[in-house]
Write a protein that holds these residues in place. Structure first.
Motif, PDB file in Angstrom:
ATOM      1  N   PRO A 101      46.154  45.256  39.006  1.00  0.00           N
ATOM      2  CA  PRO A 101      45.677  44.786  40.175  1.00  0.00           C
ATOM      3  C   PRO A 101      45.251  43.473  39.759  1.00  0.00           C
ATOM      4  CG  PRO A 101      43.982  46.210  39.175  1.00  0.00           C
ATOM      5  CD  PRO A 101      45.179  46.363  38.140  1.00  0.00           C
ATOM      6  N   CYS A 102      45.043  42.798  40.926  1.00  0.00           N
ATOM      7  CA  CYS A 102      44.336  41.565  41.073  1.00  0.00           C
ATOM      8  C   CYS A 102      44.916  40.448  40.054  1.00  0.00           C
ATOM      9  CB  CYS A 102      42.780  41.593  40.898  1.00  0.00           C
ATOM     10  SG  CYS A 102      42.054  42.813  41.983  1.00  0.00           S
ATOM     11  N   ALA A 138      41.418  39.428  50.162  1.00  0.00           N
ATOM     12  CA  ALA A 138      42.849  39.749  50.101  1.00  0.00           C
ATOM     13  C   ALA A 138      43.459  39.881  48.739  1.00  0.00           C
ATOM     14  CB  ALA A 138      43.589  38.564  50.403  1.00  0.00           C
ATOM     15  N   ARG A 141      43.281  43.414  47.240  1.00  0.00           N
ATOM     16  CA  ARG A 141      44.292  44.356  47.636  1.00  0.00           C
ATOM     17  C   ARG A 141      45.679  44.048  46.990  1.00  0.00           C
ATOM     18  NH1 ARG A 141      41.723  42.743  52.586  1.00  0.00           N
ATOM     19  NH2 ARG A 141      43.581  41.424  53.186  1.00  0.00           N
TER      20      ARG A 141
END
Length: 157
Positions: A101-102, A138, A141
């Motif tokens: 993620p990220c 944002a 996600r």
């Protein structure tokens, strides 16, 4: 003080890792290798360390043997100017590894990387905290970071 050099511990794959990293980065280059001699610690003639450079920064890969592995508490960040650069580094560095993620990923050797558009930092530091926090929301996600989507979140806030 001359410099601070990042030292990476591998289990027999120091040369493979250095060759891989220098193939990913356009300006990457291997600066030299040190082989084990009769005193060891590895078999005579095998690679002990590989000195290499990525984006003007020096790294040393060590064949330190089994033991301590890499984890996400330390990562290497690649700051990208364009979405195309994000795509390139994300795909190349995560090939054989694990996408997270990220903007985080682990490469095939277990080293953690962050592939990050510089735009994200600019937007997150904007004085309008509603817009800046929309960018953070944002980003949280996303897997691979998308500069256009980050800009859209900023513009919509």
């Amino acid at each position: 003080m001359r410099e601070i050099t990042t030292f990476l511990w591998f289990d027999g794959k120091a040369l493979e890792a250095a060759e891989y990293y220098t193939s990913v980065f356009e300006d990457g280059r291997i600066l030299g290798t040190v082989l084990n001699g009769s005193a060891g610690p590895g078999a005579e003639g095998t690679v002990l360390t590989v000195d290499f450079e990525l984006a003007g920064r020096r790294y040393i890969a060590l064949n330190g043997g089994a033991g301590d592995g890499f984890n996400t508490s330390v990562s290497l960040m690649v700051q990208c100017e364009t979405g195309e650069e994000v795509d390139y580094y994300w795909e190349r560095l995560s090939d054989g590894g694990e996408q997270g993620p990220c903007g985080w990923l682990k490469d095939r050797f277990g080293v953690s990387w962050q592939v990050t558009p510089t735009l994200m930092f600019e937007l997150q530091q904007h004085p309008d905290q509603v817009k800046a926090q929309a960018v953070v929301a944002a980003m949280l996600r996303m897997g691979k970071l998308d500069p256009a989507a980050l800009q859209a979140a900023f513009d919509a806030a």
